[in-house]
Design a protein around this motif. Structure first.
Motif, mmCIF file in Angstrom:
data_model
loop_
_atom_site.group_PDB
_atom_site.id
_atom_site.type_symbol
_atom_site.label_atom_id
_atom_site.label_comp_id
_atom_site.label_asym_id
_atom_site.label_seq_id
_atom_site.Cartn_x
_atom_site.Cartn_y
_atom_site.Cartn_z
ATOM 1 N N VAL A 15 43.649 39.220 37.863
ATOM 2 C CA VAL A 15 42.821 39.779 36.790
ATOM 3 C C VAL A 15 43.502 41.066 36.380
ATOM 4 O O VAL A 15 43.667 41.968 37.200
ATOM 5 N N ASN A 57 40.852 39.946 50.519
ATOM 6 C CA ASN A 57 40.442 40.188 49.127
ATOM 7 C C ASN A 57 39.148 40.985 49.072
ATOM 8 O O ASN A 57 39.024 41.913 48.272
ATOM 9 N N LEU A 98 44.496 33.240 46.664
ATOM 10 C CA LEU A 98 43.455 32.257 46.365
ATOM 11 C C LEU A 98 44.036 30.869 46.084
ATOM 12 O O LEU A 98 43.395 29.864 46.379
ATOM 13 N N SER A 143 41.267 46.094 39.740
ATOM 14 C CA SER A 143 42.086 45.063 40.377
ATOM 15 C C SER A 143 43.551 45.186 39.963
ATOM 16 O O SER A 143 44.447 44.769 40.675
ATOM 17 N N HIS A 181 49.825 39.562 44.541
ATOM 18 C CA HIS A 181 50.765 38.708 43.810
ATOM 19 C C HIS A 181 50.083 37.512 43.173
ATOM 20 O O HIS A 181 50.750 36.635 42.627
ATOM 21 N N ASP A 209 31.015 40.011 49.090
ATOM 22 C CA ASP A 209 31.288 41.460 49.138
ATOM 23 C C ASP A 209 30.506 42.159 48.040
ATOM 24 O O ASP A 209 29.942 41.513 47.159
ATOM 25 N N LEU A 246 48.633 35.080 44.766
ATOM 26 C CA LEU A 246 48.933 33.857 45.517
ATOM 27 C C LEU A 246 47.832 33.460 46.490
ATOM 28 O O LEU A 246 47.622 32.281 46.769
ATOM 29 N N LYS A 303 40.113 44.435 49.792
ATOM 30 C CA LYS A 303 40.957 45.014 48.738
ATOM 31 C C LYS A 303 40.158 45.367 47.490
ATOM 32 O O LYS A 303 40.384 46.378 46.849
ATOM 33 N N ILE A 350 34.199 44.929 43.218
ATOM 34 C CA ILE A 350 34.257 45.130 41.761
ATOM 35 C C ILE A 350 33.875 43.874 40.965
ATOM 36 O O ILE A 350 33.593 43.953 39.780
ATOM 37 N N GLY A 351 33.863 42.732 41.634
ATOM 38 C CA GLY A 351 33.485 41.489 40.951
ATOM 39 C C GLY A 351 34.607 40.966 40.061
ATOM 40 O O GLY A 351 35.639 41.633 39.885
ATOM 41 N N PHE A 395 32.406 33.829 47.720
ATOM 42 C CA PHE A 395 33.164 32.586 47.744
ATOM 43 C C PHE A 395 32.449 31.640 48.688
ATOM 44 O O PHE A 395 32.111 32.032 49.815
HETATM 45 P P1 ADP Z 1 45.966 38.900 44.796
HETATM 46 O O1 ADP Z 1 47.201 38.950 45.625
HETATM 47 O O2 ADP Z 1 46.163 39.445 43.425
HETATM 48 O O3 ADP Z 1 44.766 39.434 45.459
HETATM 49 P P2 ADP Z 1 44.595 36.350 44.901
HETATM 50 O O4 ADP Z 1 45.076 34.984 44.542
HETATM 51 O O5 ADP Z 1 44.106 36.543 46.283
HETATM 52 O O6 ADP Z 1 45.769 37.345 44.535
HETATM 53 O O7 ADP Z 1 43.451 36.727 43.919
HETATM 54 C C1 ADP Z 1 43.612 36.487 42.522
HETATM 55 C C2 ADP Z 1 42.814 37.513 41.733
HETATM 56 O O8 ADP Z 1 41.427 37.276 41.916
HETATM 57 C C3 ADP Z 1 43.012 38.916 42.177
HETATM 58 O O9 ADP Z 1 44.106 39.509 41.507
HETATM 59 C C4 ADP Z 1 41.715 39.591 41.830
HETATM 60 O O10 ADP Z 1 41.759 40.061 40.529
HETATM 61 C C5 ADP Z 1 40.698 38.502 41.916
HETATM 62 N N1 ADP Z 1 39.923 38.509 43.173
HETATM 63 C C6 ADP Z 1 40.111 37.747 44.271
HETATM 64 N N2 ADP Z 1 39.172 38.015 45.199
HETATM 65 C C7 ADP Z 1 38.371 38.977 44.690
HETATM 66 C C8 ADP Z 1 37.204 39.677 45.161
HETATM 67 N N3 ADP Z 1 36.677 39.450 46.391
HETATM 68 N N4 ADP Z 1 36.645 40.591 44.349
HETATM 69 C C9 ADP Z 1 37.152 40.843 43.128
HETATM 70 N N5 ADP Z 1 38.261 40.201 42.620
HETATM 71 C C10 ADP Z 1 38.851 39.292 43.394
#
Ligand code: ADP
Length: 575
Positions: A494, A446, A511, A501, A507, A474, A509, A449, A477-478, A537
């Motif tokens: 999001v 993440n 987190l 994002s 997907h 990181d 999933l 990404k 983009i927050g 995190f």
């Molecule tokens: P995804 O497969 O969409 O990354 P996650 O469950 O891992 O699914 O994350 C859920 C959402 O949380 C993401 O779609 C993203 O919008 C946001 N997110 C997770 N980690 C980060 C991060 N390090 N920085 C910014 N947004 C994040």
């Protein structure tokens, strides 16, 4: 279109429900107030009726010894007085009874034709000791008023020729009771009996106990009653002398009823803050509180049901879009692999360089496919509760160092600067190593990404007395504040139209798997993020205490001794 209509219907139902609750509550509140007012009103009416009761009782007590008069034949009176100078026996009996009544002072008889307003006239006075009337010229002035009044009123009655009774009773205010004796056959008056009222007795002995019995102290009943002579503006009696008469306090005024009965006197009642009203108010407040709580519960339940329905709808939507995405994502690498495999097996590609390229395609796509299938399996495992934990004591510092050194090339290829800060190398925690790696790789993926130009990831390990922490930060983009509480939910992403994002594949999933695994290993995870600046995190696991350590085999040290390239504190890796 249908979704929109359903949502509209849901909102309309919610609003209708809320309006119904508010309307019902409003109606109930109004009727409670109404009920309280009615109860207070009827209580006040009851008290006013008691004034009537007092009035009637006193009147009856005064009249009671004279009641027998109406049945007595009066014709012989004249001849009796003329012959014997006495009233007949049956009338004397009535007078004897009356003279015992504490309401009366003296009894006088004025024959018709005699003028008691003339001081020189001789009328008769009743002597109870002898039970006879004796002529007297010593009589009070008030006899004149009583007789005059009675004669006038009786004459009016006799003039209409329908009068059937043998007497007419008149009060001269609170001074005397007067009975005009009538010969109904000849339709004329025979004389007037005047019973002078004992005003002092009535004021001092009759009113006070009556008022106290009925209304008690105002501090207890909240009611003050005054008997007042309105001609002289004088309070004659009251149930509570500590409250002085005040016209503004008076809620109801009542005159004494009956012909001339206590004409100058009136009863006044004031309802102060009565305990009865207070009791009604307390009941009202209790009812309002119960109503309010019930309304809150009802509204809460309605909103809860609405929100739950909304959530479930969103989850269903997310699941549907996830299914569509997954199908697509699984098909793409398969299609690539299929095409590459076909070309090779057909013998169409023979050039070794191209053959290598095709082989790499197949390899990369299969890795991607595998990653995706593993993630799906993780979700399935977590969902079905089959994620068996094989926990052992590990040092987070060591696990993280190993992970970073193993993935050094990967980070470098992606152009990331990696920093590892650790101020705890010794603390142990019981975790499933496989789970920890899944957690770490999901969070790292993440961070990669969702980073743009500032490619920087910082890992930290620390500990306090009870816990070991690791964090990953990181400069990406927050995450918007309102989304932060949702990101751990399954399928949540999001999805702002302009957010980056949305463009990143995923997907929703990762987190949810991370959170689940952290919790299964006895820890928890928190997010701190500022949109545009980056995200951290923080994962916490309980620290393994010394006595617990002895019982466990310290696996991590054994495993990690093989990878001796442990990264030192504050070591910087520039990818
Ligand atoms: P995804 O497969 O969409 O990354 P996650 O469950 O891992 O699914 O994350 C859920 C959402 O949380 C993401 O779609 C993203 O919008 C946001 N997110 C997770 N980690 C980060 C991060 N390090 N920085 C910014 N947004 C994040």
């Amino acid at each position: 279109m249908k979704v929109l209509r359903n949502r509209g219907v849901r909102w309309v139902l919610l609003m209708t429900g809320l309006v119904a609750i508010i309307a019902l509550t409003g109606m109930n509140v109004l009727s409670l107030y109404d009920l309280r007012d009615r109860m207070v009103e009827s209580e006040e009416e009851r008290r006013i009726d008691q004034l009537d009761e007092i009035n009637d009782t006193i009147r009856n007590q005064i009249i009671s010894p004279l009641r027998g008069l109406s049945k007595i034949e009066l014709e012989p009176i004249e001849s009796s007085i003329q012959q014997t100078g006495e009233l007949p026996e049956n009338i004397l009996e009535v007078l004897a009874k009356s003279s015992e009544s504490p309401y009366f002072n003296d009894i006088y008889f004025t024959p018709e034709g005699t003028d008691p307003c003339d001081e020189n006239s001789t009328i008769y006075k009743y002597d109870p000791s002898q039970n006879q009337i004796n002529p007297t010229d010593d009589f009070p002035q008030l006899v004149c008023g009583g007789v005059g009044l009675t004669r006038t009123k009786t004459q009016i009655l006799l003039n209409d020729f329908n009068f059937r009774w043998n007497n007419n009773f008149e009060f001269d205010t609170h001074r005397s009771a007067n009975i005009g004796l009538i010969n109904p056959i000849e339709n004329r008056m025979l004389g007037v009996l005047t019973l002078t009222l004992d005003e002092e007795y009535i004021i001092n002995e009759v009113f006070p106990p009556f008022l106290t019995n009925y209304f008690g102290k105002s501090s207890e009943s909240g009611i003050v009653v005054w008997v007042r002579d309105w001609t002289s503006d004088e309070v004659l009696a009251t149930n509570d002398p500590s409250v002085s008469y005040d016209r503004d306090l008076v809620d109801h005024r009542m005159g004494f009823s009956g012909s001339g009965f206590f004409d100058n006197w009136s009863l006044y009642i004031a309802f102060l803050q009565s305990p009865v009203t207070n009791a009604y108010n307390a009941t009202l407040v209790k009812n309002l509180v119960v109503l309010g709580v019930a309304m809150l519960f009802l509204t809460g339940a309605l909103i809860f049901m609405f929100v739950t329905a909304q959530r479930e709808r969103q989850l269903a939507q997310r699941q549907a879009s996830f299914l569509a995405n997954v199908t697509h994502e699984l098909k793409t690498p398969l299609a690539v692999m299929q095409a590459a495999g076909e070309n090779i097996s057909d013998g169409r590609v023979t050039d070794p360089v191209r053959l290598k390229q095709y082989g790499e395609h197949i390899y990369n796509e299969s890795i991607r496919l595998r990653g995706m299938i593993e993630k799906l399996l993780d979700v399935a495992r977590v969902d079905s509760g089959q994620n068996m934990i094989k926990a052992a004591p590990y040092k987070l510092h060591d696990l993280l160092s190993t992970y970073l050194s193993e993935n050094r090339d990967y980070f470098e290829n992606k152009g990331f600067e990696i920093k590892f800060k650790s101020n705890d190398e010794a603390s142990l925690t019981m975790i499933d190593r496989g789970n920890f790696e899944t957690i770490l790789s999901n969070l790292t993926e993440n961070a990669i990404k969702y980073s743009t130009d500032d490619k920087y990831i910082e890992y930290q390990v620390s500990a306090n007395d009870d816990n070991v922490f690791f964090s990953i930060t990181d400069h990406g983009i927050g995450i918007p504040k309102r989304a932060q509480k949702n990101i751990f939910k399954k399928f949540y992403r999001v999805e702002d139209s302009d957010s980056m994002s949305t463009k990143v594949k995923g997907h929703g999933l990762g987190l949810s798997i991370v959170k689940n695994m952290v919790e299964m290993n006895g820890g928890n995870i928190e997010v701190k993020s500022t949109p545009g600046k980056g995200t951290t995190f923080v994962v916490r696991f309980p620290k393994l205490m010394k006595e617990e350590v002895q019982a466990e085999q310290v696996q991590s040290s054994a495993e990690d001794s093989s990878s001796k390239q442990t990264i030192n504190n504050q070591t910087e890796y520039v990818g």
